[in-house]
Every structure is written in C-alpha cells, then in structure tokens.
Motif scaffolding. Structure first.
Motif, PDB file in Angstrom:
ATOM      1  N   ALA A 198       0.831  -1.208   0.000  1.00 53.41           N
ATOM      2  CA  ALA A 198       0.000   0.000   0.000  1.00 53.41           C
ATOM      3  C   ALA A 198       0.862   1.253   0.000  1.00 53.41           C
ATOM      4  O   ALA A 198       0.546   2.252  -0.666  1.00 53.41           O
ATOM      5  N   THR A 199       1.966   1.214   0.743  1.00 53.73           N
ATOM      6  CA  THR A 199       2.886   2.358   0.776  1.00 53.73           C
ATOM      7  C   THR A 199       3.492   2.597  -0.599  1.00 53.73           C
ATOM      8  O   THR A 199       3.569   3.744  -1.073  1.00 53.73           O
ATOM      9  N   GLN A 200       3.920   1.531  -1.240  1.00 46.65           N
ATOM     10  CA  GLN A 200       4.502   1.665  -2.575  1.00 46.65           C
ATOM     11  C   GLN A 200       3.485   2.225  -3.564  1.00 46.65           C
ATOM     12  O   GLN A 200       3.814   3.090  -4.397  1.00 46.65           O
ATOM     13  N   LEU A 201       2.264   1.745  -3.467  1.00 49.38           N
ATOM     14  CA  LEU A 201       1.216   2.225  -4.369  1.00 49.38           C
ATOM     15  C   LEU A 201       0.933   3.706  -4.149  1.00 49.38           C
ATOM     16  O   LEU A 201       0.774   4.469  -5.111  1.00 49.38           O
ATOM     17  N   SER A 202       0.887   4.134  -2.897  1.00 52.83           N
ATOM     18  CA  SER A 202       0.617   5.542  -2.610  1.00 52.83           C
ATOM     19  C   SER A 202       1.767   6.432  -3.076  1.00 52.83           C
ATOM     20  O   SER A 202       1.549   7.534  -3.595  1.00 52.83           O
ATOM     21  N   LEU A 203       3.008   5.958  -2.907  1.00 51.30           N
ATOM     22  CA  LEU A 203       4.159   6.737  -3.384  1.00 51.30           C
ATOM     23  C   LEU A 203       4.172   6.834  -4.906  1.00 51.30           C
ATOM     24  O   LEU A 203       4.603   7.850  -5.470  1.00 51.30           O
ATOM     25  N   THR A 204       3.694   5.793  -5.552  1.00 52.97           N
ATOM     26  CA  THR A 204       3.575   5.846  -7.011  1.00 52.97           C
ATOM     27  C   THR A 204       2.573   6.923  -7.419  1.00 52.97           C
ATOM     28  O   THR A 204       2.808   7.676  -8.375  1.00 52.97           O
ATOM     29  N   THR A 205       1.471   7.004  -6.684  1.00 57.30           N
ATOM     30  CA  THR A 205       0.472   8.045  -6.951  1.00 57.30           C
ATOM     31  C   THR A 205       1.067   9.432  -6.748  1.00 57.30           C
ATOM     32  O   THR A 205       0.866  10.339  -7.562  1.00 57.30           O
ATOM     33  N   VAL A 206       1.813   9.607  -5.653  1.00 58.02           N
ATOM     34  CA  VAL A 206       2.454  10.896  -5.378  1.00 58.02           C
ATOM     35  C   VAL A 206       3.420  11.240  -6.499  1.00 58.02           C
ATOM     36  O   VAL A 206       3.438  12.370  -7.006  1.00 58.02           O
ATOM     37  N   ILE A 266      -2.401  13.985  -3.913  1.00 55.43           N
ATOM     38  CA  ILE A 266      -1.222  13.598  -3.121  1.00 55.43           C
ATOM     39  C   ILE A 266      -1.581  13.433  -1.648  1.00 55.43           C
ATOM     40  O   ILE A 266      -1.215  12.433  -1.008  1.00 55.43           O
ATOM     41  N   MET A 267      -2.298  14.390  -1.098  1.00 60.19           N
ATOM     42  CA  MET A 267      -2.635  14.325   0.329  1.00 60.19           C
ATOM     43  C   MET A 267      -3.607  13.176   0.618  1.00 60.19           C
ATOM     44  O   MET A 267      -3.529  12.547   1.674  1.00 60.19           O
ATOM     45  N   SER A 268      -4.480  12.887  -0.329  1.00 66.85           N
ATOM     46  CA  SER A 268      -5.379  11.733  -0.169  1.00 66.85           C
ATOM     47  C   SER A 268      -4.589  10.428  -0.191  1.00 66.85           C
ATOM     48  O   SER A 268      -4.859   9.505   0.577  1.00 66.85           O
ATOM     49  N   ALA A 269      -3.576  10.366  -1.068  1.00 65.85           N
ATOM     50  CA  ALA A 269      -2.731   9.160  -1.144  1.00 65.85           C
ATOM     51  C   ALA A 269      -1.959   8.961   0.153  1.00 65.85           C
ATOM     52  O   ALA A 269      -1.809   7.828   0.636  1.00 65.85           O
ATOM     53  N   LEU A 270      -1.489  10.059   0.739  1.00 67.51           N
ATOM     54  CA  LEU A 270      -0.737   9.964   1.987  1.00 67.51           C
ATOM     55  C   LEU A 270      -1.645   9.674   3.183  1.00 67.51           C
ATOM     56  O   LEU A 270      -1.160   9.269   4.243  1.00 67.51           O
ATOM     57  N   ASN A 271      -2.936   9.873   3.021  1.00 68.44           N
ATOM     58  CA  ASN A 271      -3.900   9.573   4.089  1.00 68.44           C
ATOM     59  C   ASN A 271      -4.479   8.163   3.982  1.00 68.44           C
ATOM     60  O   ASN A 271      -5.362   7.791   4.762  1.00 68.44           O
ATOM     61  N   GLN A 272      -3.992   7.396   3.050  1.00 62.39           N
ATOM     62  CA  GLN A 272      -4.514   6.043   2.867  1.00 62.39           C
ATOM     63  C   GLN A 272      -4.153   5.149   4.059  1.00 62.39           C
ATOM     64  O   GLN A 272      -3.194   5.403   4.788  1.00 62.39           O
ATOM     65  N   ARG A 273      -4.941   4.084   4.190  1.00 61.78           N
ATOM     66  CA  ARG A 273      -4.718   3.111   5.265  1.00 61.78           C
ATOM     67  C   ARG A 273      -4.576   1.719   4.685  1.00 61.78           C
ATOM     68  O   ARG A 273      -5.061   1.436   3.589  1.00 61.78           O
ATOM     69  N   ALA A 274      -3.944   0.855   5.445  1.00 68.99           N
ATOM     70  CA  ALA A 274      -3.814  -0.550   5.075  1.00 68.99           C
ATOM     71  C   ALA A 274      -4.071  -1.393   6.320  1.00 68.99           C
ATOM     72  O   ALA A 274      -3.392  -1.221   7.333  1.00 68.99           O
ATOM     73  N   GLY A 275      -5.060  -2.260   6.237  1.00 71.45           N
ATOM     74  CA  GLY A 275      -5.397  -3.065   7.407  1.00 71.45           C
ATOM     75  C   GLY A 275      -5.849  -2.224   8.582  1.00 71.45           C
ATOM     76  O   GLY A 275      -5.614  -2.591   9.739  1.00 71.45           O
ATOM     77  N   GLY A 276      -6.469  -1.071   8.304  1.00 72.63           N
ATOM     78  CA  GLY A 276      -6.948  -0.210   9.376  1.00 72.63           C
ATOM     79  C   GLY A 276      -5.883   0.703   9.964  1.00 72.63           C
ATOM     80  O   GLY A 276      -6.164   1.461  10.893  1.00 72.63           O
ATOM     81  N   ARG A 277      -4.658   0.669   9.422  1.00 74.46           N
ATOM     82  CA  ARG A 277      -3.561   1.490   9.953  1.00 74.46           C
ATOM     83  C   ARG A 277      -3.153   2.543   8.934  1.00 74.46           C
ATOM     84  O   ARG A 277      -2.992   2.240   7.747  1.00 74.46           O
ATOM     85  N   SER A 278      -2.980   3.771   9.399  1.00 74.81           N
ATOM     86  CA  SER A 278      -2.495   4.835   8.525  1.00 74.81           C
ATOM     87  C   SER A 278      -1.054   4.557   8.123  1.00 74.81           C
ATOM     88  O   SER A 278      -0.249   4.084   8.931  1.00 74.81           O
TER      89      SER A 278
END
Length: 336
Positions: free
Chosen positions: A79-87, A124-136
């Motif tokens: 999830a982190t990798q995916l969000s960084l790709t979006t950023v 970008i800010m929405s991508a950085l606010n994403q969660r995975a398994g209920g954790r930011s």
C-alpha cells in the motif's frame, strides 16, 4: 441344580461380545489412522517422550505467527509503494505542466496551472492519508489517525503566509519557512506522531521497518511547491503575470528534482518488499521441513494400516458368522 450348559453358553456369548468390541475398536482406530495419516496412540509411538514433538509444535506456532506478521507487512508495504507511485505521478504531472505553462505569460495558462496544482495536491494528500489493514501509512506510531488535514486547510494556512510578499524569492522563502517551522506545517497540517512506526518482525531474526511519515522532506517539498503553484493565480495574492510565470518555471524545475527524492523513497520501500518476500519464502521452506519431521514422528503407514484394517474387518465378519451360528443352535435343531 446348576445348569452347566447354560453357564457355558453365557460364557461363550460374553467372550464373543468382548471380542466383537475389541475388533470394532481396532477398526475405529485403524480407520482414523488411514484417514488422518497419523497414529492414534501418539504416546505409544513416542514411548511417552513428547519433548521432540512439543519442540516441533512450538517452532510451527512461531512460523504461524510470522506468517501473519509477514502478510501484514506485505499489505502495509504494498500500500505504501502504491501511494508513493500516486504521489510521484502527480508530481510528474504538475512539473511537466508548470514547465510548459510557465513559458506563456497568459492569465488563462496560469489559471489552468493553478487549477491542476490544486487537484494534484488533493490527490497527493489523499494518497498519503490512505490506510492498510486499518492502519495509517504515514502517521508513524499514531496509526489510528490520518496524518494530514485537508488540502483546503493547507492552502488556506499557506495563503496567509504568502500574502504581502511581492518577489519570487520572498514568496518561496515564506513557503519554505512555514513548512519547516514546527509551529507551521507540522502543527497545523500534520496530525500523526513524530515517532516512526516500530519494525515489523517477519522471521526469527529479521525485521522490516518503514520509517516514512508525511513529514518526510521529499513529501513536504512536493506538497510545498505544488501548494504554492496552486495559490499563484489567487486574486488575494494579486501577483503580476511575469512573476507568476517566473515562479511556475522555478517550481516546475524544483518538482522535477523532487522526483529523485521520491525515487529514493520508493527504493527504500521496494527493498523492504523484497526482504519480506525473501523472509516469507524462507519461513515457508522451514515450515515444510518441520511438518515433514513432525509427520515422520507420528505418521501411520497407509499400506500397513490398510492391510491391518482389511484383516480386522475379515475377523469381525467371521466373528459375526460364528455368533449367528451359535445363536441358531438348539436341542430341537440338533435332533432333526
């Protein structure tokens, strides 16, 4: 007067019944072993020494725990990798647009550039606010809260800092000062923890850590420059067109350089992903080996068990035949 014949018949019947129970119990035991592949009398197989088996079970339990933690780590890093790709994609889009629009001294081009920057800042800010398994993902140890306030809140706060400045140097310096000031971005926009997330244990001797929060310099630089670009066409700042053009060009170049920092962040996460997969592979191989050893301790030989089961079934059928014949014996039938 005692009837010895009756006593003999009763004793014979009891013996037949006892033998029948024994054979049925053997069939039940052998059937279980044939289906499960394990001996039912584990204590007998191990001569009462469970130490080796218990040690194997403890190791398998630890691997079960690592399997769960590895799955969670994989989910988090993916999830982190995916969000960084979006950023990164958003930064690339804004950088190209600002460099392109910055060559034109037309108000409509400036407005389009600012509108695009606003949209991408929100992305970008929405991508950085994403969660995975209920954790930011980017809140550090404060995984129960989103790390960033809204893009509108950021733009409103930053606009107040930029108001009154009339040169490119002053505008950019004011933005940089606010983003670096602990009482600025970190206090107004960032809502997470200053403590990085604890390492995630993925094997007996290996852990993986993703210490990236939304206050990482690369992420802050990207948000800062895009936020400034989003505000340049705001009537409240009332900036001259030539100044906007110059700032768009500068911001576009800086955002292009920021992509290198984002590539480094993605590389860190990619390295963690690779280590997680390697740990998962090793854990799986270890589990296979342990399960094989455990089965060797308590496994029932399928061919031998099937042969014994067939033999006992034949014995039980023979016993039933004898029982039926004995039940049909009588003096009348004997005298016929």
């Amino acid at each position: 007067m005692i009837n010895f014949t009756s006593i003999g018949d009763l004793a014979r019947g009891m013996r037949l019944q006892t033998r029948s129970v024994e054979l049925r119990n053997q069939i039940e035991t052998l059937s279980y072993e044939l289906v499960s592949g394990k001996v039912q009398d584990v204590s007998g197989r191990l001569d009462g020494d469970y130490s080796h088996l218990l040690d194997l079970d403890r190791s398998l339990s630890r691997l079960d725990a690592f399997k769960v933690s590895t799955a969670e780590a994989r989910l988090f890093t993916d999830a982190t990798q995916l969000s960084l790709t979006t950023v990164n994609d958003s930064v690339d889009e804004v950088a190209a647009t600002l460099l392109s629009f910055g060559t034109s001294n037309q108000a409509v081009s400036h407005e389009n550039a600012s509108a695009l920057a606003r949209n991408e800042l929100d992305t970008i800010m929405s991508a950085l606010n994403q969660r995975a398994g209920g954790r930011s993902l980017y809140s550090g140890t404060a995984t129960d809260v989103s790390p960033l306030a809204s893009a509108d809140t950021l733009l409103s706060a930053l606009e107040g800092e930029l108001s009154g400045h009339t040169s490119a140097v002053d505008i950019r310096q004011a933005a940089e000062d606010w983003f670096n000031d602990p009482a600025g971005f970190d206090a107004v926009i960032y809502q997470g923890s200053d403590t990085a997330l604890a390492p995630m244990q993925v094997s007996e001797n290996e852990s993986v850590q993703i210490p990236i929060t939304a206050t990482d310099p690369a992420l802050k630089d990207a948000m800062r420059d895009i936020a400034v670009a989003a505000l340049l066409s705001d009537d409240a700042l009332n900036l001259p067109r030539d100044l906007r053009t110059s700032l768009f060009r500068q911001l576009g170049g800086d955002l292009a350089n920021t992509q290198n920092q984002l590539v480094n962040l993605r590389g860190q996460v990619g390295s963690a992903q690779a280590r997680i997969e390697q740990a998962a592979t090793r854990n799986s191989a270890a589990r296979t080996s342990l399960e094989f050893s455990r089965n060797e301790l308590i496994a029932a030989n399928p061919e031998e068990t099937a042969t014994k089961l067939q033999t006992v079934q034949v014995q039980l059928e023979s016993l039933y035949s004898v029982t039926v014949r004995n039940s049909n014996l009588s003096l009348v039938n004997f005298l016929r």
